[in-house]
Design a protein around this motif. Structure first.
Motif, short mmCIF file in Angstrom:
data_model
loop_
_atom_site.label_atom_id
_atom_site.label_comp_id
_atom_site.label_asym_id
_atom_site.label_seq_id
_atom_site.Cartn_x
_atom_site.Cartn_y
_atom_site.Cartn_z
N GLN A 92 0.84 -1.20 0.00
CA GLN A 92 0.00 0.00 0.00
C GLN A 92 0.88 1.25 0.00
O GLN A 92 1.94 1.28 0.63
CB GLN A 92 -0.92 0.01 1.23
CG GLN A 92 -1.96 -1.11 1.21
CD GLN A 92 -2.83 -1.06 -0.03
OE1 GLN A 92 -3.47 -0.04 -0.32
NE2 GLN A 92 -2.83 -2.15 -0.79
N THR A 139 0.77 5.68 0.24
CA THR A 139 0.03 6.91 0.45
C THR A 139 0.07 7.70 -0.86
O THR A 139 0.86 7.38 -1.77
CB THR A 139 0.67 7.77 1.56
OG1 THR A 139 1.96 8.20 1.12
CG2 THR A 139 0.79 6.97 2.87
N ASP A 140 -0.75 8.74 -0.97
CA ASP A 140 -0.72 9.58 -2.18
C ASP A 140 0.67 10.19 -2.39
O ASP A 140 1.17 10.23 -3.51
CB ASP A 140 -1.76 10.69 -2.09
CG ASP A 140 -3.19 10.15 -2.19
OD1 ASP A 140 -3.37 8.99 -2.61
OD2 ASP A 140 -4.12 10.91 -1.83
N GLU A 199 3.55 9.00 -1.33
CA GLU A 199 4.48 7.94 -1.74
C GLU A 199 4.32 7.61 -3.22
O GLU A 199 5.30 7.43 -3.94
CB GLU A 199 4.27 6.67 -0.90
CG GLU A 199 4.79 6.81 0.52
CD GLU A 199 4.41 5.63 1.40
OE1 GLU A 199 5.15 5.37 2.37
OE2 GLU A 199 3.38 4.98 1.12
#
Length: 191
Positions: A15, A17-18, A20
């Protein structure tokens, strides 16, 4: 909003984050190619691993008799390059070309290594993708060793859905290691 195809693929494994994902995307170059364009010539260095956004590419090898062998197709959401040349920074022994107008995200080895260093979860992603690619190659080799043409054809349909509508039968035959006549018999059985 449609999720970016690269993000979707990465997030099947890790997963992000935006922020990342934006960081990941900064390490890629968008490259577009025309149908029939050769992206990597045998004997050249392989500066990129390509993630196909749209279009169709292939990896081929010409044997000493001038016969072309198709090792891999790369359609949407596939990665494609001469892996040995890319990872070892050696000259390519394979050719990568486009069978359709193609849009890619191109990643250099330096940027791949930087991503792994600065965002360690990308190491998990690349390791899993490499492992899956190795397993797929192993299955393909075993299929060639122990399966008949009909089984190889069905494996191709499973691995590359929709491909037979996008490329000439001669290319499908080359990938399967059969003659065009054998392929015609196999496709007639399907009807």
């Amino acid at each position: 909003m449609n999720e970016h195809p690269l993000r979707k693929q990465i997030e099947e494994i890790v997963q992000l984050t935006d922020d990342e994902f934006e960081f990941v995307l900064e390490h890629f170059q968008k490259k577009t190619f025309k149908k029939h364009q050769i992206v990597l010539h045998e004997g050249d260095y392989a500066p990129f691993d390509f993630f196909v956004l749209k279009g169709l590419m292939r990896v081929t090898k010409l044997d000493d008799d001038g016969k072309e062998h198709i090792l891999q197709f790369g359609m949407e959401n596939w990665w494609i390059t001469d892996s040995e040349a890319f990872h070892h920074k050696t000259k390519a022994t394979l050719v990568v070309d486009c069978l359709e107008d193609t849009e890619t995200l191109a990643l250099t080895l330096d940027n791949k290594e930087k991503l792994i260093r600065e965002l360690p979860k990308m190491q998990t992603f690349f390791l899993k993708k490499t492992t899956n690619g190795y397993i797929a190659l192993q299955k393909r080799i075993l299929c060639f060793l122990s399966s008949n043409a009909n089984d190889r054809y069905h494996n191709l349909i499973t691995l590359y859905p929709g491909l037979i509508q996008r490329v000439p039968k001669s290319m499908i035959a080359s990938y399967l290691g059969v003659t065009r006549e054998t392929l015609s018999r196999l496709t007639k059985i399907e009807l």
